[in-house]
Design an enzyme around this catalytic site. Structure first.
Site, short mmCIF file in Angstrom:
data_model
loop_
_atom_site.label_atom_id
_atom_site.label_comp_id
_atom_site.label_asym_id
_atom_site.label_seq_id
_atom_site.Cartn_x
_atom_site.Cartn_y
_atom_site.Cartn_z
N THR A 197 -9.53 -5.01 3.82
CA THR A 197 -9.32 -4.12 2.68
C THR A 197 -10.31 -4.58 1.63
OG1 THR A 197 -6.96 -3.96 3.21
CG2 THR A 197 -7.63 -3.29 0.99
N GLN A 204 -3.90 2.74 15.29
CA GLN A 204 -2.72 3.13 14.52
C GLN A 204 -1.83 4.09 15.32
OE1 GLN A 204 -3.78 4.63 10.64
NE2 GLN A 204 -1.67 4.99 10.01
N ASP A 254 0.84 -1.19 0.00
CA ASP A 254 0.00 0.00 0.00
C ASP A 254 0.88 1.24 0.00
OD1 ASP A 254 -2.42 1.29 -0.07
OD2 ASP A 254 -2.64 1.32 2.10
N LYS A 285 -4.71 -1.69 10.24
CA LYS A 285 -5.06 -1.83 8.84
C LYS A 285 -5.14 -3.29 8.39
CE LYS A 285 -3.24 2.64 7.36
NZ LYS A 285 -4.07 3.03 6.22
N ARG A 295 -7.86 4.60 13.31
CA ARG A 295 -6.86 5.65 13.57
C ARG A 295 -6.32 5.63 14.99
NH1 ARG A 295 -5.44 6.61 8.50
NH2 ARG A 295 -7.24 7.16 7.22
N GLU A 314 -9.03 4.47 -2.36
CA GLU A 314 -7.82 4.16 -3.13
C GLU A 314 -8.18 3.48 -4.43
OE1 GLU A 314 -4.47 2.45 -1.19
OE2 GLU A 314 -5.06 3.14 0.81
N GLU A 351 -10.20 4.65 3.53
CA GLU A 351 -9.22 5.28 2.66
C GLU A 351 -9.63 4.95 1.23
OE1 GLU A 351 -5.16 4.37 3.91
OE2 GLU A 351 -5.32 5.94 5.44
N HIS A 383 -3.25 14.27 0.38
CA HIS A 383 -3.50 13.42 1.55
C HIS A 383 -2.33 13.48 2.53
CE1 HIS A 383 -4.66 9.96 3.98
NE2 HIS A 383 -3.49 9.39 3.72
N ASP A 399 -9.20 0.97 1.94
CA ASP A 399 -8.27 0.47 2.96
C ASP A 399 -8.76 0.93 4.33
OD1 ASP A 399 -5.93 -0.65 4.03
OD2 ASP A 399 -4.91 1.30 3.97
N GLU A 455 -9.44 13.29 7.31
CA GLU A 455 -9.25 14.56 6.60
C GLU A 455 -10.56 15.33 6.47
OE1 GLU A 455 -6.45 14.03 2.93
OE2 GLU A 455 -7.25 12.06 3.46
#
Lengths: 390, 390
Positions: free
Chosen positions: B233, B216, B105, B229, B213, B179, B177, B112, B209, B334
């Site tokens: 996915t 993480q 990834d 993560k 948070r 992607e 996420e 971003h 993905d 975000e």
């Protein structure tokens, strides 16, 4: 006793019986069990041929029948002679034993993590605040896990020049990481309790997680190592079962602070496993796996606690095994303190990191002396140069 | 024109013909090609049945025959009618299209990465010094890549309490996420040049993905994200070929400083691909993939430059796609600026991160209007609660 003669001091007495994949002359790869200097052809012996006439251990590992197969091989070896199903090891090719589904690599030696912290961040606490609370890990490249004896090509990558600009170059800091690898068997399972680890770990191998320290230094912020470790990981070919290792399970070091309940085990999951590394025949490391702060049982609990299942074909590495003293360090960056204290080899040459042509061999065993020797054979690799650009 | 009727505005006109894996009622999974609201059974049509009567695209991708198969399917669909080899999509199950060998990834949107830098390290330069020099990436868990529609279980992990101690808890910061995923085909190859990317990339999917948070934040130093993560996915099921996307390849943004020569391309490898995200039916993101700083061609060159080969079954993600404006952000961290600016959904409820029962759907397409619409269908998932401890 077995009717196959086992040489004195062999890694593979009848108490061991590890699994692997081999190819007899002019035939297809299949499952074998190692005994002394011989290999038993499991399918030819009529033992679970559906699982054993395959080019990887994955189906056998998934089936949950590994223990029963090993017992039947032990009966075969102690019953009437069957020389027709046994090959001298010199007559066969020994191959990669598994198709790796995911490769997860931990960082679970407190001595290694402390050494790295001191080398890389000399002005801070060597251990980050999370280190004693969870077994830190990252994912590696499954495709490049290779069997012992496979040449290791020196990787290239961006390395910072004096101005901080990355330049593509063959690594100048090619290192080893002495590790122990754990192969998961069975159907995929999540939220595995540490004390159930033996229901899910099929077997154990030696592992060398080759690393390019200069590439790693440039790339690893903020998402961890990538090209520095994705080029090759070498494992030993004979998968020693947890059953064979059971007499050598011991209490791990005390953990302070005590970890979260999902990481607590009542049973002893450290392994009293002697480990050695030679560089071009010169011994450079002698340590024991029981020094690890986090056990494989805790690692398996951790990597499944979020709901992600682990199952047949998953491989997790212990992280570099370093013991408390200088001669027990499991990587060259530690042994040479990032190049400040070069090693002198038996031929008089010195090393900071690896040179082209160098051969690194990892060995390991439990027991010996009065107790059965449960050996792992070796995980070896020789460095070959980066290919010239076309 | 095809004898299969293609509804106006379909993602899957005759110009697209993406590959997938489907299961007709009471039969084995096999390779299909999507057209409108139908699926062509490739093996039943007599087209490369050795490659097509399989439960994943891996063998077809490895063979290098994908382009020829797609051409023969196009001939079939424009020749005499063969209703016997076509199924309405409503009559079949659509399955995971590939066995993922490795999942890599990236982190290649400058918008971003800048947003994340500002949120997580407000007092520093938002981009780290290596960011413009190489496409930063890490490895993810291959086993937990799932096909659109698979429920996503809220993961648990250690999250720091007020004292900094990690406590096991279901994540309270479950994020997406947005992607784009790239599937590698062909035999394993190393040191791929960016301008040869089309020889090695088989096709393209949408990818979400999912990320926790808070987990993480506690775990990611120093080796990158792991449990945050590794739980899921999601990819879209229809693999759009690079051949179909070729008319929509465009020049990427200029790169300053120019990257190392191994990352330089002469051909245009950005993709003019519209991307949308809906949360419970409310549109929350609308952006375009052509904003990415690093192209998929550069990513493929990077992940093989060290000598590690990429081949059939490897999947790499672009990294979260965010555009330059607020409505173009590809993650909730975000969009809500780490929770400071909650989103209001059409039903009047607000969100910072995802709640149990929430459904996130990613859609994407090239063209439309005067040009053929090369659509991707969707990658969707609904959050289900963390299971109770037994």
């Amino acid at each position: 006793m077995s009717w196959v003669d086992v040489p004195e001091g062999s890694d593979f007495p009848i108490e061991n019986l590890p699994f692997g994949i081999f190819r007899p002359r002019d035939e297809e790869p299949r499952v074998g069990v190692r005994i002394g200097d011989h290999v038993v052809d499991v399918a030819a012996a009529g033992i679970e041929p559906d699982l054993a006439a395959r080019p990887s251990l994955n189906a056998l590992m998934a089936s949950g029948h590994g223990g029963a197969v090993r017992e039947r091989v032990a009966e075969l070896l102690t019953g009437p002679e069957r020389p027709d199903v046994v090959h001298p090891i010199a007559d066969v090719q020994v191959l990669m034993p598994i198709d790796v589904v995911d490769y997860i690599d931990f960082y679970s030696s407190i001595h290694h993590a402390t050494n790295l912290g001191r080398i890389l961040r000399p002005d801070s606490e060597p251990l980050l605040p999370n280190w004693r609370q969870l077994p830190v890990a990252y994912h590696g490249r499954a495709r490049t896990v290779v069997v012992s004896g496979t040449p290791v090509e020196r990787p290239a990558g961006l390395v910072a020049d004096a101005s901080g600009t990355g330049r593509l170059t063959p690594t100048r800091a090619l290192d080893i990481e002495l590790e122990v690898g754990f192969l998961v068997g069975g159907q995929p399972a999540a939220r595995i309790e540490p004390d159930h680890a033996d229901r899910h770990v099929f077997g154990v191998v030696l592992l060398n997680d080759w690393s390019a320290r200069d590439i790693q230094g440039f790339e690893y912020q903020p998402l961890g190592p990538h090209l520095a470790k994705s080029f090759a990981t070498t494992i030993s070919p004979w998968v020693v079962t947890l059953e064979a290792l059971r007499p050598y399970l011991v209490e791990p070091p005390a953990q302070e602070p005590p970890p979260d309940p999902y990481l607590r085990a009542a049973l002893p999951w450290a392994v009293d496993l002697e480990l050695r590394v030679e560089l071009n025949g010169t011994p450079i490391t002698a340590t024991n796996f029981s020094h690890m702060y986090w056990t494989f049982a805790q690692q398996l609990a951790h990597l499944t606690v979020n709901g992600a299942p682990a199952g047949s074909g998953d491989l997790f590495g212990s992280g570099t095994v370093s013991g408390p003293t200088k001669g027990e360090r499991g990587s060259l960056i530690e042994l040479t303190w990032r190049g400040a204290e070069p090693l002198t080899l038996d031929d008089g040459s010195t090393r900071t990191f690896l040179e082209d042509g160098d051969t690194v061999t990892v060995r390991g065993w439990c027991g010996g002396g009065d107790r059965p020797r449960i050996g792992f054979g070796e995980a070896t690799g020789t460095i070959v140069p980066t290919p010239e650009a076309p």
